[in-house]
Design an enzyme around this catalytic site. Sequence first.
Site, short mmCIF file in Angstrom:
data_model
loop_
_atom_site.label_atom_id
_atom_site.label_comp_id
_atom_site.label_asym_id
_atom_site.label_seq_id
_atom_site.Cartn_x
_atom_site.Cartn_y
_atom_site.Cartn_z
NE ARG A 1 43.64 42.64 51.88
CZ ARG A 1 42.87 41.85 51.13
NH1 ARG A 1 42.27 40.81 51.65
NH2 ARG A 1 42.72 42.11 49.85
CE LYS B 1 44.33 37.73 47.98
NZ LYS B 1 44.63 38.62 46.83
P1 ADP Z 1 41.36 40.96 46.42
O1 ADP Z 1 40.77 39.59 46.16
O2 ADP Z 1 41.34 41.80 45.20
O3 ADP Z 1 42.69 40.88 47.09
P2 ADP Z 1 39.46 41.14 48.61
O4 ADP Z 1 38.18 40.68 48.02
O5 ADP Z 1 40.24 40.15 49.38
O6 ADP Z 1 40.37 41.73 47.43
O7 ADP Z 1 39.24 42.41 49.54
C1 ADP Z 1 38.44 43.49 49.13
C2 ADP Z 1 38.46 44.56 50.20
O8 ADP Z 1 37.91 44.05 51.42
C3 ADP Z 1 39.84 45.06 50.60
O9 ADP Z 1 40.31 46.09 49.75
C4 ADP Z 1 39.59 45.56 52.04
O10 ADP Z 1 38.94 46.81 52.04
C5 ADP Z 1 38.60 44.53 52.56
N1 ADP Z 1 39.29 43.40 53.22
C6 ADP Z 1 39.29 42.10 52.83
N2 ADP Z 1 40.02 41.34 53.65
C7 ADP Z 1 40.52 42.18 54.60
C8 ADP Z 1 41.38 42.01 55.73
N3 ADP Z 1 41.88 40.81 56.07
N4 ADP Z 1 41.67 43.12 56.46
C9 ADP Z 1 41.18 44.33 56.16
N5 ADP Z 1 40.39 44.56 55.11
C10 ADP Z 1 40.04 43.50 54.32
P1 ADP Z 2 42.63 37.59 43.99
O1 ADP Z 2 41.64 36.79 44.80
O2 ADP Z 2 44.05 37.31 44.40
O3 ADP Z 2 42.34 39.05 43.99
P2 ADP Z 2 41.39 36.30 41.67
O4 ADP Z 2 41.52 34.84 41.93
O5 ADP Z 2 40.06 36.92 41.84
O6 ADP Z 2 42.54 37.11 42.48
O7 ADP Z 2 41.90 36.54 40.17
C1 ADP Z 2 41.87 37.84 39.58
C2 ADP Z 2 41.39 37.73 38.12
O8 ADP Z 2 42.39 37.08 37.34
C3 ADP Z 2 40.11 36.91 37.94
O9 ADP Z 2 39.37 37.50 36.89
C4 ADP Z 2 40.62 35.52 37.53
O10 ADP Z 2 39.69 34.86 36.67
C5 ADP Z 2 41.92 35.85 36.80
N1 ADP Z 2 42.99 34.88 37.06
C6 ADP Z 2 43.30 34.27 38.24
N2 ADP Z 2 44.41 33.50 38.11
C7 ADP Z 2 44.83 33.64 36.82
C8 ADP Z 2 45.93 33.09 36.05
N3 ADP Z 2 46.83 32.26 36.62
N4 ADP Z 2 46.04 33.47 34.76
C9 ADP Z 2 45.15 34.33 34.20
N5 ADP Z 2 44.10 34.87 34.86
C10 ADP Z 2 43.93 34.53 36.15
#
Ligand code: ADP
Ligand code: ADP
Length: 214
Positions: free
Chosen positions: A88, A13
């Site tokens: 979420r 994302k």
């Molecule tokens: P990821 O990119 O791995 O999906 P995020 O950075 O979006 O994780 O979120 C990290 C943490 O922040 C989540 O595990 C949750 O605790 C909190 N968080 C982020 N967005 C939300 C949301 N929309 N509602 C509730 N908690 C959130």
């Molecule tokens: P999210 O916000 O959904 O948690 P991230 O964008 O932070 O995910 O991506 C998670 C990890 O995977 C990061 O280290 C990023 O550099 C890597 N990544 C993201 N998209 C891809 C892809 N299409 N192929 C390989 N690695 C990826």
Amino acid sequence: MKIILLGPPGAGKGTQAKIITGKFAIPQISTGDILRKAVKDQTEMGKRAKSFMDSGGLVPDEVVIGIINERITEPDCSKGYILDGFPRTLIQAEALTEALTALGGDIDFVIDLKADAETLSRRLSGRRVCRECGQMFHVEFNPSKIDGKCDKCGGELYQRDDDKEETVLKRFEVYDTQARALESYYSTSGRYKPVDGNASMEDVSQKVLDILGG
Ligand code: ADP
Ligand code: ADP
Ligand code: ZN
């Protein structure tokens, strides 16, 4: 253009949001980034959110709804934005619809990045994030030019505590309990677009940009 990016932790994302931001000149709004900054700055909100984040659970709806309601009315959001990590829960989705209706608008696209458990685990275990600017890298799939340093700002790269294995499992579980409700909330309209997120960053972003008409 107003865009929501749905998808489990590690689906890409944040990565795709940054690419869209560059193409369409609209801001990325990441509740995760906003909350991590609040924790780092030790604000009241950060103190409240920290224990939920550390355990891999969700921060209470009213906290994140408050963040979004404020953020989307800021001047840089007038042409649209990309919501990364919000909504979420169904309650958050309903609150967003309500806020947008009051402002006289609606979401244009809901992009749901789908990825297999194996893909997600490898992405999260290798994810590294810049302490200064939040840019993410991957030790294997997207390494920084200098080990441990951000390409964009030279900041120090670190592994998020919640990207360690114990917490990741909990985060997947939390995601799964909410995902179906969100999907059915949005999938009744033509703006809901599932995308296979297992492919390379370039291939995924090509698909996303095709949908957005970029
Ligand atoms: P990821 O990119 O791995 O999906 P995020 O950075 O979006 O994780 O979120 C990290 C943490 O922040 C989540 O595990 C949750 O605790 C909190 N968080 C982020 N967005 C939300 C949301 N929309 N509602 C509730 N908690 C959130
Ligand atoms: P999210 O916000 O959904 O948690 P991230 O964008 O932070 O995910 O991506 C998670 C990890 O995977 C990061 O280290 C990023 O550099 C890597 N990544 C993201 N998209 C891809 C892809 N299409 N192929 C390989 N690695 C990826
Ligand atoms: Zn940086």
